[in-house]
Design an enzyme around this catalytic site. Structure first.
Site, mmCIF file in Angstrom:
data_model
loop_
_atom_site.group_PDB
_atom_site.id
_atom_site.type_symbol
_atom_site.label_atom_id
_atom_site.label_comp_id
_atom_site.label_asym_id
_atom_site.label_seq_id
_atom_site.Cartn_x
_atom_site.Cartn_y
_atom_site.Cartn_z
ATOM 1 N N LYS A 1 2.577 23.207 50.145
ATOM 2 C CA LYS A 1 2.103 22.306 51.201
ATOM 3 C C LYS A 1 0.583 22.153 51.092
ATOM 4 C CE LYS A 1 6.064 22.813 54.258
ATOM 5 N NZ LYS A 1 6.977 23.401 53.276
ATOM 6 N N SER B 1 7.457 23.246 62.445
ATOM 7 C CA SER B 1 7.190 22.047 61.655
ATOM 8 C C SER B 1 7.672 20.751 62.294
ATOM 9 C CB SER B 1 7.825 22.190 60.270
ATOM 10 O OG SER B 1 9.231 22.335 60.368
ATOM 11 N N HIS C 1 3.321 26.041 57.429
ATOM 12 C CA HIS C 1 2.569 24.914 57.976
ATOM 13 C C HIS C 1 1.278 25.378 58.657
ATOM 14 C CE1 HIS C 1 5.464 21.638 57.261
ATOM 15 N NE2 HIS C 1 6.383 22.580 57.390
#
Length: 429
Positions: free
Chosen positions: A272, A213, A241
């Site tokens: 996310k 990340s 991610h």
């Protein structure tokens, strides 16, 4: 009586001194608070002190920040697909509130499991092509619960040096032999695997982020899986991610690297790209998931996921299975290529994989990163400077994150602001 008083006198004296110390000016915790204040002052002096900006309204490609008169373009959210305020998800959340209530006031195994939770776990398993899934309050909790539950002193866990803090903390909780290999260094990983075989480790688990990340690197999963096959190791990947937007259909780094079905355990998040609310999960073999339901402490001792989040998340996976989701993936990819290409041409030092929407703009100095982020905000671009301890000392950066919510003109506006500020700060010529 006098002998009793004499015997008590030392103890009375100690008590008096203790009370005097407790009641000294500033109180008994004055030294502790003074220490904390000194630490905070040092952070501010070094430029590593973090101030939270306040957003007024929903998350999106453009947001309103408290104290500002106009919207600013947001290039620092994990909102990769632009779904954080999608009308379909808001509607699904509202519907779930009406049908299933606000909360469960319970952990899962007592009275905290609704049909929504089971439906969501089934949807996640179907999406990843795995046998079963278990939900956690966050992926941090999923990482905290996994290793302790399934690895013992006879086992070995082998972790990439730049893995996320939640992975590091989770590994610290387990009693397995702990090893760390240099970042994405397959030769070093194989060397450690050989050592573990020579020592007679019962089970070996290779642990890596799918996407790192802070650097935008993508783990070499094909090579990792090949080594796992050779040395009979398990492969764990944190996909926070990556899930929803990497790979041809958004199945993450296993799909991108062509190793679907070869990764044994996947941990990821609902917080996310998948709507941006909260919640995490572990998905993999049914035997592992059953074990986690019985042994993973963050699962056993944390409240269940809110019904509104579960309901909206089910809708997310329906959207990802729809052919229209391809438009979001194409838009995101185009934004990534546009930004990376123009920033490199302007002379900025970037890190990360060319297809990764995490784009670290390397600056080195912590104060410079903070000052540049402040100047960018004045130009209507919301980005954040990252410095120690989030990243290594001397490796401060502004982490830019692309979203499918951004229009091409908005990406260009971000580039133009970087160029203007970068020249003013002497970062580029």
């Amino acid at each position: 009586m006098s002998s009793v008083l004499k015997a008590m006198r030392p103890r009375v004296g100690r008590l008096v001194r203790s009370v005097a110390t407790t009641q000294a000016p500033g109180g008994r915790n004055s030294g502790f608070l003074s220490h904390l204040s000194s630490e905070l002052a040092a952070m501010k002096s070094a430029g590593t002190y973090k101030v939270e900006r306040v957003i007024q309204g929903p998350q999106g490609g453009a947001v309103r920040v408290a104290g500002g008169s106009e919207e600013v373009l947001n290039f620092c959210a994990n909102n990769y697909l632009g779904l954080s305020n999608h009308p379909s998800l808001v509607e699904a959340a509202q519907k779930s509130l009406s049908t299933h209530g606000f909360g469960l006031s319970s952990v899962r195994f007592i009275c905290g499991t609704q049909d929504l939770h089971k439906q969501l776990e089934e949807a996640i398993s179907k999406f990843h092509g795995t046998e079963d899934t278990i939900l956690f309050p966050s992926c941090f909790d999923a990482n905290a619960g996994l290793f302790e539950a399934c690895l013992g002193p006879e086992d070995a866990v082998i972790s990439d040096a730049l893995n996320h803090a939640s992975i590091i903390d989770g590994i610290r909780l387990c009693k397995a032999q702990r090893h760390r290999y240099n970042h994405m260094d397959m030769a070093h990983l194989e060397e450690i695997l050989k050592e573990c075989v020579a020592k007679g480790s019962r089970h070996k688990m290779i642990v890596t982020d799918g996407v790192f990340s802070m650097d935008g690197d993508i783990a070499p999963l094909r090579e990792i899986c090949d080594l796992a096959d050779r040395y009979e190791a398990q492969v764990f990947v944190d996909e926070c991610h990556a899930t929803g937007f990497l790979g041809a259909t958004g199945r993450g780094t296993p799909e991108l690297c062509g190793v679907e079905g070869r990764v044994d355990i996947i941990n990821s998040t609902l917080g996310k790209a998948l709507g941006g609310a909260t919640g995490g999960y572990t998905t993999g073999p049914k035997a592992l998931i059953d074990l986690l339901r019985n042994k993973a402490r963050p699962y056993l001792f944390s409240n269940t996921l809110a019904p509104s989040v579960a309901g909206a998340s089910i809708e997310v996976f329906k959207m990802l299975s729809d052919s229209s989701s391809g438009d979001l993936l194409r838009r995101l990819k185009a934004n990534v290529r546009h930004f990376r290409g123009a920033m490199k041409e302007a002379g900025f030092e970037l890190r990360g994989h060319e297809d990764c929407p995490i784009v670290p703009v390397m600056l080195g100095d912590a104060k410079l990163a903070t000052e540049m982020a402040d100047e960018m905000l004045k130009r209507g671009i919301y980005v954040i400077g990252f410095s120690y301890p989030v990243v290594p000392k001397g490796a401060a950066r502004i982490r830019v994150q692309m979203s499918a919510a951004h229009e091409p003109a908005q990406v260009q506006r971000c580039i133009d602001a970087f160029v203007e500020v970068g020249k003013a700060k002497g970062v580029i010529s």
